[in-house]
Write an enzyme that holds these catalytic residues in place. Sequence first.
Site, PDB file in Angstrom:
ATOM      1  N   HIS A 149     -29.802   5.011  91.449  1.00 27.55           N
ATOM      2  CA  HIS A 149     -28.761   5.956  91.058  1.00 27.55           C
ATOM      3  C   HIS A 149     -28.232   6.668  92.306  1.00 27.55           C
ATOM      4  CE1 HIS A 149     -26.475   8.581  88.508  1.00 27.55           C
ATOM      5  NE2 HIS A 149     -27.117   9.671  88.914  1.00 27.55           N
ATOM      6  N   CYS A 172     -23.718  10.618  83.364  1.00 27.53           N
ATOM      7  CA  CYS A 172     -23.692   9.503  84.316  1.00 27.53           C
ATOM      8  C   CYS A 172     -24.654   8.375  83.954  1.00 27.53           C
ATOM      9  CB  CYS A 172     -23.964  10.027  85.724  1.00 27.53           C
ATOM     10  SG  CYS A 172     -22.856  11.381  86.163  1.00 27.53           S
ATOM     11  N   HIS A 190     -19.219   8.271  93.210  1.00 23.17           N
ATOM     12  CA  HIS A 190     -19.873   8.327  91.905  1.00 23.17           C
ATOM     13  C   HIS A 190     -18.827   8.253  90.798  1.00 23.17           C
ATOM     14  CE1 HIS A 190     -22.533   9.084  88.751  1.00 23.17           C
ATOM     15  NE2 HIS A 190     -23.118  10.210  89.136  1.00 23.17           N
TER      16      HIS A 190
END
Length: 470
Positions: free
Chosen positions: A354, A214, A390
């Site tokens: 994040h 990610c 996400h």
Amino acid sequence: MMTSLMTSLEPLSMFGLNSTRVHTNTKPHGKTMAIAVQPAKEPTTKKKPVTTYRRVVVTGLGVVSPVGHVADVFYENLLNGVSGISEIESFDCDQFPTVSEIKSFSADGWVAPKLSRRVDKFILYLITAGKKALEDGGVTEDVMKQLDIARCGVLIGSAMGGVKVLQDGIEALRVSYKKMNPFSVPFATTNMGSAILAMDLGWMGPNYSISTACATSNNCIINAANHIIRGETDMMLSGGSDAAITPIALGGFIACNGLSERNSDPTKASRPWDMSRDGFVMGEGAGVLLLEELEHAKARGAKIYAEYLGGSFTSDAYHVTDPHPDGTGISLCIEKALSQSGVAREDVNYINAHATSTPARDVNEYEAIIRCFNENSELKMNSTKSMTGHLLGGAGAIEAIAVVKAIQTGWLHPNLNLENPDVGVDTNVLVGGTKERCDIKVALSNSAGYGGHNSCILFAPYNSDGYHHA
């Protein structure tokens, strides 16, 4: 140019060897002759060219996301608190959790129909977002003809690659390998979207992908910018793309306890920093930024959204899925980015975190950020994932686009579902449930990934004189 180069070469064998062999070990016939030994010539000393500082600016934005496929629409929806999270519609979802799925998407006009039918969705999203970034950046057909294609590159990554193509290949293999798509391997690899886009554009500069879970997008953006800074390129398309909403990927994340189980109320499932968060919501899509050397951008009259100031990446070197409990890797990453870019910590007044909505990582990252910026009373922080979910390898890119749009508009999008902030989280730092005004000096975008990858990038409003400490 390529045609003339290739036709001037001797034919090559299938192993890459010249078809006409040159024997270098033949002995001379007849009388041996004396050979005069000449002193070796001193190598010519070349002066190292004077290094000039090359500034990198953002001149185009391309996005494919659950909350919009045009950068302006995407950000307007974020400002209005529009959630893209819902139940799965693309396959039987009885056994699977809520996701942030793209419900309406067409590659018509962006990707050739034949290719569109064959490739994985992550490639479709990537190519479409990349071309949208070019269109947004004013790179018309006439401009394309003027570009030095050897100095234009594509660096767009993916965390998961062609998961659907791979899954289809496995199903076909159950019958026979003869039933498999001949493109199963190429279209499953993480580099292929970036490669196909470069082929489509004819760009012959750096072309590769980075896959760091990610943190993928940020790593791609940093490396793309560095190619420009080092003088190797003038223009780079960079970002990330993923389309992993498939049974095999969802099943894997469920198995490692990563996903939210709040399925009864999908739009409430992603809730960064909230006490009742229980895991992240998987999303899909792509974000691509057109990065350009400042003088190159000015020469073609490009609009400039923001300036890239720098970035950094570190490793927790701790655990496969869990962040380091002390957040040392995140802190080190931020400190390195500030130091290497020459940015004063008090000038950073906006952070796109994040913040995935997972119990450990949200607070871990928050505490690391506060340690770095504890003297900054102007700092504001939000999480785009509260609305988009996400996007894995694509997350950092759409969040970078959100940062650039925040700089351009002067508005920060809200944190959705932040109803009961976790203990120790200062609500004065976090953006509330509605958009907030902010005169951004320097913005930082954080990304992290399984494997302990940490990354952050810095943007600022474009100023002809460059960044100066306030």
